[in-house]
Design a protein around this motif. Structure first.
Motif, mmCIF file in Angstrom:
data_model
loop_
_atom_site.group_PDB
_atom_site.id
_atom_site.type_symbol
_atom_site.label_atom_id
_atom_site.label_comp_id
_atom_site.label_asym_id
_atom_site.label_seq_id
_atom_site.Cartn_x
_atom_site.Cartn_y
_atom_site.Cartn_z
ATOM 1 N N ASN B 53 23.264 95.451 -39.477
ATOM 2 C CA ASN B 53 22.547 95.826 -40.701
ATOM 3 C C ASN B 53 21.928 94.657 -41.463
ATOM 4 O O ASN B 53 21.384 94.852 -42.550
ATOM 5 C CB ASN B 53 23.493 96.581 -41.636
ATOM 6 N N GLY B 54 22.063 93.462 -40.925
ATOM 7 C CA GLY B 54 21.467 92.310 -41.599
ATOM 8 C C GLY B 54 22.201 91.912 -42.864
ATOM 9 O O GLY B 54 21.615 91.290 -43.753
ATOM 10 N N ALA B 55 23.471 92.266 -42.948
ATOM 11 C CA ALA B 55 24.262 91.834 -44.106
ATOM 12 C C ALA B 55 24.662 90.369 -43.914
ATOM 13 O O ALA B 55 24.628 89.843 -42.806
ATOM 14 C CB ALA B 55 25.515 92.703 -44.232
ATOM 15 N N VAL B 56 25.016 89.744 -45.007
ATOM 16 C CA VAL B 56 25.453 88.346 -44.947
ATOM 17 C C VAL B 56 26.966 88.332 -44.758
ATOM 18 O O VAL B 56 27.686 89.009 -45.489
ATOM 19 C CB VAL B 56 25.080 87.607 -46.256
ATOM 20 N N TYR B 57 27.438 87.587 -43.753
ATOM 21 C CA TYR B 57 28.878 87.487 -43.519
ATOM 22 C C TYR B 57 29.292 86.032 -43.693
ATOM 23 O O TYR B 57 28.729 85.146 -43.053
ATOM 24 C CB TYR B 57 29.215 87.961 -42.093
ATOM 25 N N ILE B 58 30.251 85.801 -44.567
ATOM 26 C CA ILE B 58 30.814 84.453 -44.668
ATOM 27 C C ILE B 58 32.331 84.549 -44.667
ATOM 28 O O ILE B 58 32.903 85.543 -45.110
ATOM 29 C CB ILE B 58 30.326 83.669 -45.916
ATOM 30 N N ARG B 59 32.956 83.501 -44.132
ATOM 31 C CA ARG B 59 34.420 83.465 -44.092
ATOM 32 C C ARG B 59 34.879 82.470 -45.148
ATOM 33 O O ARG B 59 34.426 81.321 -45.167
ATOM 34 C CB ARG B 59 34.891 83.020 -42.705
ATOM 35 N N ALA B 60 35.769 82.932 -46.008
ATOM 36 C CA ALA B 60 36.270 82.064 -47.084
ATOM 37 C C ALA B 60 37.099 80.921 -46.495
ATOM 38 O O ALA B 60 37.649 81.036 -45.399
ATOM 39 C CB ALA B 60 37.116 82.880 -48.041
ATOM 40 N N LYS B 61 37.169 79.828 -47.222
ATOM 41 C CA LYS B 61 37.976 78.671 -46.807
ATOM 42 C C LYS B 61 38.997 78.385 -47.910
ATOM 43 O O LYS B 61 38.714 78.586 -49.087
ATOM 44 C CB LYS B 61 37.101 77.428 -46.610
ATOM 45 N N SER B 62 40.143 77.860 -47.481
ATOM 46 C CA SER B 62 41.201 77.623 -48.468
ATOM 47 C C SER B 62 40.826 76.503 -49.434
ATOM 48 O O SER B 62 41.275 76.474 -50.571
ATOM 49 C CB SER B 62 42.524 77.304 -47.777
ATOM 50 N N LYS B 63 40.008 75.578 -48.985
ATOM 51 C CA LYS B 63 39.646 74.436 -49.852
ATOM 52 C C LYS B 63 38.249 74.590 -50.443
ATOM 53 O O LYS B 63 37.650 73.606 -50.885
ATOM 54 C CB LYS B 63 39.718 73.123 -49.046
ATOM 55 N N TRP B 64 37.743 75.826 -50.445
ATOM 56 C CA TRP B 64 36.426 76.064 -51.019
ATOM 57 C C TRP B 64 36.380 75.581 -52.468
ATOM 58 O O TRP B 64 37.308 75.865 -53.255
ATOM 59 C CB TRP B 64 36.146 77.571 -51.048
ATOM 60 N N SER B 65 35.283 74.901 -52.803
ATOM 61 C CA SER B 65 34.953 74.682 -54.216
ATOM 62 C C SER B 65 33.854 75.692 -54.536
ATOM 63 O O SER B 65 33.267 76.283 -53.619
ATOM 64 C CB SER B 65 34.441 73.256 -54.424
ATOM 65 N N ASP B 66 33.549 75.855 -55.812
ATOM 66 C CA ASP B 66 32.474 76.784 -56.179
ATOM 67 C C ASP B 66 31.152 76.358 -55.523
ATOM 68 O O ASP B 66 30.391 77.183 -55.033
ATOM 69 C CB ASP B 66 32.310 76.828 -57.700
ATOM 70 N N SER B 67 30.916 75.045 -55.546
ATOM 71 C CA SER B 67 29.660 74.539 -54.964
ATOM 72 C C SER B 67 29.604 74.770 -53.459
ATOM 73 O O SER B 67 28.556 75.143 -52.921
ATOM 74 C CB SER B 67 29.518 73.038 -55.231
ATOM 75 N N TRP B 68 30.725 74.527 -52.784
ATOM 76 C CA TRP B 68 30.764 74.715 -51.322
ATOM 77 C C TRP B 68 30.488 76.185 -50.989
ATOM 78 O O TRP B 68 29.677 76.499 -50.109
ATOM 79 C CB TRP B 68 32.129 74.257 -50.799
ATOM 80 N N MET B 69 31.154 77.078 -51.710
ATOM 81 C CA MET B 69 30.952 78.501 -51.457
ATOM 82 C C MET B 69 29.488 78.888 -51.705
ATOM 83 O O MET B 69 28.864 79.576 -50.887
ATOM 84 C CB MET B 69 31.870 79.338 -52.363
ATOM 85 N N CYS B 70 28.947 78.410 -52.830
ATOM 86 C CA CYS B 70 27.562 78.763 -53.159
ATOM 87 C C CYS B 70 26.585 78.171 -52.146
ATOM 88 O O CYS B 70 25.575 78.804 -51.817
ATOM 89 C CB CYS B 70 27.212 78.284 -54.568
ATOM 90 N N SER B 71 26.894 76.966 -51.646
ATOM 91 C CA SER B 71 25.968 76.383 -50.664
ATOM 92 C C SER B 71 25.999 77.200 -49.367
ATOM 93 O O SER B 71 24.971 77.352 -48.700
ATOM 94 C CB SER B 71 26.283 74.908 -50.401
ATOM 95 N N GLU B 72 27.159 77.772 -49.007
ATOM 96 C CA GLU B 72 27.210 78.631 -47.809
ATOM 97 C C GLU B 72 26.414 79.912 -48.028
ATOM 98 O O GLU B 72 25.677 80.353 -47.153
ATOM 99 C CB GLU B 72 28.669 78.976 -47.462
ATOM 100 N N ILE B 73 26.586 80.502 -49.204
ATOM 101 C CA ILE B 73 25.830 81.734 -49.503
ATOM 102 C C ILE B 73 24.330 81.427 -49.489
ATOM 103 O O ILE B 73 23.528 82.168 -48.918
ATOM 104 C CB ILE B 73 26.260 82.336 -50.855
ATOM 105 N N ALA B 74 23.963 80.290 -50.108
ATOM 106 C CA ALA B 74 22.542 79.918 -50.173
ATOM 107 C C ALA B 74 21.952 79.769 -48.778
ATOM 108 O O ALA B 74 20.864 80.273 -48.491
ATOM 109 C CB ALA B 74 22.391 78.614 -50.959
#
Lengths: 111, 226
Positions: B53-74
Protein backbone atom coordinates in the motif's frame (compact mmCIF):
# COMPACT_ATOMS: atom_id res chain seq x y z
CA UNK A 1 -5.75 10.90 2.22
CA UNK A 2 -4.80 11.13 -1.43
CA UNK A 3 -5.71 8.53 -4.01
CA UNK A 4 -3.42 5.53 -3.83
CA UNK A 5 -0.98 4.90 -6.64
CA UNK A 6 -0.25 1.42 -7.92
CA UNK A 7 2.78 -0.10 -6.26
CA UNK A 8 4.96 -2.10 -8.63
CA UNK A 9 6.49 -5.50 -7.86
CA UNK A 10 9.96 -3.92 -7.82
CA UNK A 11 8.84 -1.35 -5.26
CA UNK A 12 7.34 -4.04 -3.05
CA UNK A 13 10.48 -6.17 -3.24
CA UNK A 14 12.65 -3.13 -2.44
CA UNK A 15 10.60 -2.33 0.68
CA UNK A 16 10.98 -5.89 1.95
CA UNK A 17 14.71 -6.02 1.15
CA UNK A 18 15.30 -2.71 2.94
CA UNK A 19 13.29 -3.49 6.02
CA UNK A 20 14.22 -7.10 6.77
CA UNK A 21 17.63 -7.54 8.37
CA UNK A 22 18.25 -10.77 6.48
CA UNK A 23 15.88 -12.60 4.19
CA UNK A 24 15.51 -15.47 1.76
CA UNK A 25 14.10 -15.42 -1.75
CA UNK A 26 11.03 -17.11 -0.32
CA UNK A 27 10.53 -14.19 2.12
CA UNK A 28 10.58 -11.75 -0.80
CA UNK A 29 8.28 -14.00 -2.82
CA UNK A 30 5.80 -14.30 0.03
CA UNK A 31 5.72 -10.78 1.49
CA UNK A 32 6.04 -8.86 -1.80
CA UNK A 33 3.70 -11.36 -3.48
CA UNK A 34 5.81 -11.95 -6.57
CA UNK A 35 6.69 -15.15 -8.46
CA UNK A 36 9.88 -16.94 -7.38
CA UNK A 37 11.58 -16.14 -10.70
CA UNK A 38 10.89 -12.41 -10.35
CA UNK A 39 12.32 -12.34 -6.83
CA UNK A 40 15.37 -14.36 -7.89
CA UNK A 41 16.05 -12.09 -10.88
CA UNK A 42 15.71 -8.90 -8.83
CA UNK A 43 17.97 -10.13 -6.03
CA UNK A 44 20.57 -11.46 -8.45
CA UNK A 45 20.78 -8.16 -10.34
CA UNK A 46 21.06 -6.19 -7.09
CA UNK A 47 23.78 -8.53 -5.89
CA UNK A 48 25.74 -8.09 -9.12
CA UNK A 49 25.52 -4.33 -8.72
CA UNK A 50 26.67 -4.31 -5.09
CA UNK A 51 23.39 -3.67 -3.31
CA UNK A 52 23.06 -7.09 -1.73
CA UNK A 53 25.24 -9.79 -0.32
CA UNK A 54 24.31 -13.44 -0.34
CA UNK A 55 25.28 -16.14 2.10
CA UNK A 56 24.77 -19.57 0.59
CA UNK A 57 23.17 -22.27 2.73
CA UNK A 58 22.90 -26.02 2.39
CA UNK A 59 19.62 -27.00 0.79
CA UNK A 60 19.65 -24.88 -2.34
CA UNK A 61 19.29 -21.27 -3.45
CA UNK A 62 15.87 -20.85 -1.85
CA UNK A 63 17.47 -21.09 1.60
CA UNK A 64 20.35 -18.68 0.95
CA UNK A 65 20.38 -15.66 3.27
CA UNK A 66 20.44 -12.26 1.64
CA UNK A 67 21.21 -8.88 3.18
CA UNK A 68 21.00 -5.33 1.84
CA UNK A 69 24.38 -3.64 2.17
CA UNK A 70 23.70 -0.48 0.15
CA UNK A 71 20.49 1.21 1.24
CA UNK A 72 20.28 4.36 -0.83
CA UNK A 73 16.72 5.32 0.11
CA UNK A 74 13.07 4.51 -0.32
CA UNK A 75 12.91 4.74 -4.12
CA UNK A 76 13.36 1.32 -5.68
CA UNK A 77 16.21 0.98 -8.16
CA UNK A 78 14.93 0.44 -11.66
CA UNK A 79 16.32 -2.63 -13.37
CA UNK A 80 16.58 -2.23 -17.12
CA UNK A 81 17.84 -4.71 -19.68
CA UNK A 82 20.46 -3.46 -22.09
CA UNK A 83 21.73 -5.38 -25.09
CA UNK A 84 24.74 -4.23 -27.03
CA UNK A 85 24.79 -4.80 -30.78
CA UNK A 86 28.14 -4.37 -32.47
CA UNK A 87 28.23 -4.06 -36.24
CA UNK A 88 31.55 -5.53 -37.33
CA UNK A 89 31.14 -4.07 -40.83
CA UNK A 90 30.94 -0.46 -39.79
CA UNK A 91 32.39 -0.65 -36.28
CA UNK A 92 29.25 0.96 -34.87
CA UNK A 93 27.79 -0.09 -31.53
CA UNK A 94 24.13 0.15 -30.60
CA UNK A 95 22.45 -0.15 -27.22
CA UNK A 96 19.00 -1.73 -27.16
CA UNK A 97 17.17 -1.05 -23.93
CA UNK A 98 14.16 -3.08 -22.89
CA UNK A 99 12.40 -0.88 -20.39
CA UNK A 100 8.88 0.19 -19.62
CA UNK A 101 6.49 -1.12 -22.23
CA UNK A 102 9.23 -3.35 -23.67
CA UNK A 103 9.99 -0.81 -26.39
CA UNK A 104 13.36 -1.11 -28.06
CA UNK A 105 15.34 2.09 -28.33
CA UNK A 106 18.38 1.64 -30.52
CA UNK A 107 20.99 4.33 -30.51
CA UNK A 108 24.70 4.48 -31.11
CA UNK A 109 26.59 3.84 -27.91
CA UNK A 110 28.56 7.07 -28.06
CA UNK A 111 25.58 9.31 -28.81
CA UNK B 1 4.01 -26.32 0.93
CA UNK B 2 3.00 -23.26 -1.01
CA UNK B 3 4.86 -20.05 -0.32
CA UNK B 4 1.89 -17.76 0.23
CA UNK B 5 1.14 -14.85 2.49
CA UNK B 6 -2.07 -16.14 4.04
CA UNK B 7 -4.57 -13.57 5.26
CA UNK B 8 -5.53 -15.11 8.56
CA UNK B 9 -7.80 -13.40 11.09
CA UNK B 10 -4.99 -11.25 12.57
CA UNK B 11 -4.02 -9.97 9.12
CA UNK B 12 -7.61 -9.14 8.17
CA UNK B 13 -8.06 -7.21 11.41
CA UNK B 14 -4.79 -5.35 10.81
CA UNK B 15 -5.87 -4.39 7.29
CA UNK B 16 -9.21 -3.13 8.66
CA UNK B 17 -7.47 -1.05 11.32
CA UNK B 18 -5.10 0.49 8.76
CA UNK B 19 -7.97 1.24 6.35
CA UNK B 20 -10.06 2.78 9.15
CA UNK B 21 -7.14 5.00 10.19
CA UNK B 22 -6.67 6.27 6.67
CA UNK B 23 -10.37 6.80 6.09
CA UNK B 24 -11.29 8.35 9.44
CA UNK B 25 -13.30 11.54 9.73
CA UNK B 26 -11.77 14.93 10.47
CA UNK B 27 -11.16 15.57 14.13
CA UNK B 28 -10.88 11.89 15.00
CA UNK B 29 -7.45 10.90 16.33
CA UNK B 30 -5.45 8.76 13.92
CA UNK B 31 -3.12 6.62 16.00
CA UNK B 32 -3.61 2.88 16.46
CA UNK B 33 -1.72 0.16 18.24
CA UNK B 34 -1.26 -3.45 17.12
CA UNK B 35 0.32 -5.67 19.73
CA UNK B 36 0.82 -9.30 20.62
CA UNK B 37 3.32 -11.94 21.61
CA UNK B 38 6.39 -12.73 19.50
CA UNK B 39 5.99 -15.16 16.61
CA UNK B 40 2.45 -14.17 15.67
CA UNK B 41 3.42 -12.41 12.44
CA UNK B 42 3.11 -8.75 13.40
CA UNK B 43 6.21 -7.53 11.59
CA UNK B 44 5.57 -9.72 8.54
CA UNK B 45 2.01 -8.40 8.33
CA UNK B 46 3.17 -4.80 8.69
CA UNK B 47 5.81 -5.24 5.97
CA UNK B 48 3.38 -6.98 3.64
CA UNK B 49 0.85 -4.19 4.15
CA UNK B 50 3.41 -1.40 3.81
CA UNK B 51 4.87 -2.89 0.63
CA UNK B 52 1.44 -3.39 -0.89
CA UNK B 53 0.00 0.00 0.00
CA UNK B 54 2.97 2.35 -0.07
CA UNK B 55 2.86 2.99 3.65
CA UNK B 56 5.99 4.08 5.46
CA UNK B 57 7.52 1.40 7.69
CA UNK B 58 10.18 2.20 10.24
CA UNK B 59 11.58 0.12 13.09
CA UNK B 60 12.12 1.93 16.37
CA UNK B 61 15.55 1.84 18.01
CA UNK B 62 16.28 1.76 21.72
CA UNK B 63 18.75 4.64 21.46
CA UNK B 64 16.59 6.78 19.19
CA UNK B 65 16.79 10.52 19.78
CA UNK B 66 14.00 12.75 18.50
CA UNK B 67 16.29 13.96 15.72
CA UNK B 68 17.34 10.44 14.71
CA UNK B 69 13.72 9.30 14.55
CA UNK B 70 12.68 12.37 12.56
CA UNK B 71 15.59 11.96 10.15
CA UNK B 72 14.44 8.36 9.46
CA UNK B 73 10.87 9.49 8.86
CA UNK B 74 12.13 12.32 6.63
CA UNK B 75 14.18 9.91 4.53
CA UNK B 76 11.26 7.52 4.13
CA UNK B 77 8.87 10.24 2.98
CA UNK B 78 11.42 11.51 0.48
CA UNK B 79 12.68 14.63 2.21
CA UNK B 80 16.33 15.55 2.10
CA UNK B 81 18.04 18.10 4.27
CA UNK B 82 21.61 19.32 4.25
CA UNK B 83 24.23 17.94 6.59
CA UNK B 84 23.26 18.04 10.28
CA UNK B 85 19.78 19.59 10.06
CA UNK B 86 18.31 20.96 13.28
CA UNK B 87 15.48 19.10 14.98
CA UNK B 88 13.23 22.08 14.27
CA UNK B 89 14.00 21.90 10.53
CA UNK B 90 13.36 18.13 10.45
CA UNK B 91 10.16 18.38 12.44
CA UNK B 92 8.72 21.26 10.43
CA UNK B 93 9.75 19.61 7.16
CA UNK B 94 7.99 16.36 8.11
CA UNK B 95 4.82 18.09 9.30
CA UNK B 96 4.70 20.24 6.15
CA UNK B 97 5.22 17.26 3.87
CA UNK B 98 2.62 15.10 5.63
CA UNK B 99 0.09 17.92 5.47
CA UNK B 100 0.58 17.98 1.71
CA UNK B 101 0.66 14.23 1.22
CA UNK B 102 -0.69 12.16 4.07
CA UNK B 103 0.53 8.57 4.30
CA UNK B 104 0.26 5.90 6.93
CA UNK B 105 3.42 5.65 9.04
CA UNK B 106 3.99 2.29 10.72
CA UNK B 107 6.41 2.27 13.65
CA UNK B 108 7.44 -1.23 14.68
CA UNK B 109 8.97 -2.21 18.05
CA UNK B 110 7.31 0.74 19.75
CA UNK B 111 8.15 -0.78 23.16
CA UNK B 112 11.76 0.23 22.93
CA UNK B 113 12.26 3.92 21.99
CA UNK B 114 12.61 6.63 24.66
CA UNK B 115 9.39 8.32 25.81
CA UNK B 116 10.38 11.62 24.19
CA UNK B 117 10.11 9.94 20.76
CA UNK B 118 6.56 8.85 21.57
CA UNK B 119 5.70 12.46 22.44
CA UNK B 120 7.23 13.59 19.15
CA UNK B 121 5.09 11.06 17.24
CA UNK B 122 2.04 12.52 18.97
CA UNK B 123 3.17 16.06 18.05
CA UNK B 124 3.65 15.12 14.39
CA UNK B 125 0.24 13.45 14.38
CA UNK B 126 -1.49 16.41 16.05
CA UNK B 127 0.04 19.01 13.76
CA UNK B 128 -0.24 17.10 10.48
CA UNK B 129 -3.29 14.88 11.16
CA UNK B 130 -1.26 12.04 9.63
CA UNK B 131 -2.17 8.48 10.69
CA UNK B 132 0.31 6.38 12.68
CA UNK B 133 0.11 2.66 13.35
CA UNK B 134 2.31 1.58 16.25
CA UNK B 135 3.34 -2.05 16.66
CA UNK B 136 4.59 -3.52 19.89
CA UNK B 137 5.02 -6.80 21.70
CA UNK B 138 4.12 -7.94 25.20
CA UNK B 139 4.11 -5.15 27.76
CA UNK B 140 3.48 -2.32 25.31
CA UNK B 141 0.11 -1.45 26.85
CA UNK B 142 1.71 -1.01 30.26
CA UNK B 143 4.39 1.11 28.62
CA UNK B 144 1.94 3.41 26.81
CA UNK B 145 -0.80 3.72 29.43
CA UNK B 146 1.12 6.17 31.63
CA UNK B 147 1.71 8.39 28.58
CA UNK B 148 -1.84 9.68 28.76
CA UNK B 149 -1.80 12.19 25.89
CA UNK B 150 -0.63 9.46 23.50
CA UNK B 151 -2.69 6.62 24.92
CA UNK B 152 -5.87 8.74 24.76
CA UNK B 153 -5.34 9.18 21.03
CA UNK B 154 -5.28 5.46 20.28
CA UNK B 155 -8.29 5.01 18.03
CA UNK B 156 -7.86 1.22 17.81
CA UNK B 157 -5.97 -1.30 19.87
CA UNK B 158 -5.63 -4.57 17.96
CA UNK B 159 -4.27 -7.66 19.61
CA UNK B 160 -2.52 -10.29 17.51
CA UNK B 161 -3.84 -13.54 18.92
CA UNK B 162 -2.49 -17.08 18.60
CA UNK B 163 -4.14 -19.31 16.00
CA UNK B 164 -7.53 -20.69 16.94
CA UNK B 165 -8.52 -24.11 15.56
CA UNK B 166 -10.45 -22.45 12.69
CA UNK B 167 -7.52 -20.13 11.90
CA UNK B 168 -5.08 -23.02 11.76
CA UNK B 169 -7.40 -25.15 9.64
CA UNK B 170 -7.89 -22.29 7.19
CA UNK B 171 -4.14 -21.57 7.16
CA UNK B 172 -3.21 -25.24 6.63
CA UNK B 173 -5.80 -25.57 3.89
CA UNK B 174 -4.24 -22.70 1.96
CA UNK B 175 -0.55 -23.51 2.24
CA UNK B 176 -0.34 -27.31 2.26
CA UNK B 177 -0.06 -29.35 -0.94
CA UNK B 178 -1.57 -32.36 0.85
CA UNK B 179 -4.68 -31.80 2.99
CA UNK B 180 -4.32 -32.18 6.76
CA UNK B 181 -6.92 -34.13 8.72
CA UNK B 182 -8.86 -32.44 11.53
CA UNK B 183 -6.96 -34.57 14.05
CA UNK B 184 -3.64 -33.40 12.63
CA UNK B 185 -4.72 -29.76 12.84
CA UNK B 186 -5.86 -30.26 16.44
CA UNK B 187 -2.51 -31.86 17.31
CA UNK B 188 -0.52 -29.02 15.72
CA UNK B 189 -2.59 -26.54 17.71
CA UNK B 190 -1.92 -28.42 20.92
CA UNK B 191 1.81 -28.70 20.25
CA UNK B 192 2.30 -25.07 19.22
CA UNK B 193 -0.25 -23.30 21.44
CA UNK B 194 -1.27 -21.36 18.32
CA UNK B 195 2.15 -19.88 17.52
CA UNK B 196 2.20 -19.03 13.80
CA UNK B 197 5.94 -19.59 13.42
CA UNK B 198 5.94 -22.96 15.22
CA UNK B 199 2.83 -24.10 13.33
CA UNK B 200 4.54 -23.47 9.98
CA UNK B 201 7.59 -25.49 11.09
CA UNK B 202 5.46 -28.43 12.27
CA UNK B 203 3.21 -28.43 9.21
CA UNK B 204 6.21 -28.33 6.86
CA UNK B 205 7.82 -31.31 8.62
CA UNK B 206 4.56 -33.25 8.64
CA UNK B 207 3.98 -32.59 4.96
CA UNK B 208 7.50 -33.76 4.08
CA UNK B 209 6.95 -36.99 6.03
CA UNK B 210 3.55 -37.54 4.42
CA UNK B 211 5.02 -37.00 0.95
CA UNK B 212 7.89 -39.38 1.69
CA UNK B 213 5.36 -42.03 2.75
CA UNK B 214 3.15 -41.28 -0.28
CA UNK B 215 0.23 -40.54 2.04
CA UNK B 216 -2.88 -38.89 0.62
CA UNK B 217 -3.46 -36.82 3.77
CA UNK B 218 -1.41 -35.47 6.66
CA UNK B 219 -2.44 -37.23 9.85
CA UNK B 220 -1.36 -37.03 13.50
CA UNK B 221 1.12 -39.85 12.82
CA UNK B 222 3.18 -37.45 10.69
CA UNK B 223 3.64 -35.09 13.64
CA UNK B 224 6.04 -35.41 16.58
CA UNK B 225 4.76 -37.11 19.73
CA UNK B 226 3.15 -34.84 22.31
Amino acid sequence: MEKKVRITATERMWVVARKMTTFTIRDIQQIAEVPYGTAHYFLTILRMTGYLKKEARKGGPALAKWQLIKDTGPQAPRVTTIYLVKDLNTGEEFEARFGKGQEVQARTKNE
Amino acid sequence: MKNLFVQVRNVKQYVNVAASLEGRNAGVPGIALAHGAKGLGKTRTALWHAAKNGAVYIRAKSKWSDSWMCSEIATEIGLSFGARPTFKALFEGIVGSLKERSRLIIVDEINIPPTSCLHTIRDIHDLSDNPFLLIGHEGVLQRLKPIGPLFDRLLYIQEFKPFSYEDLKDFAGQILDIPATDDAVAKVLKLTQGSVRKSIVLLKGAEDRAKAGRAATIGPEHLPRE
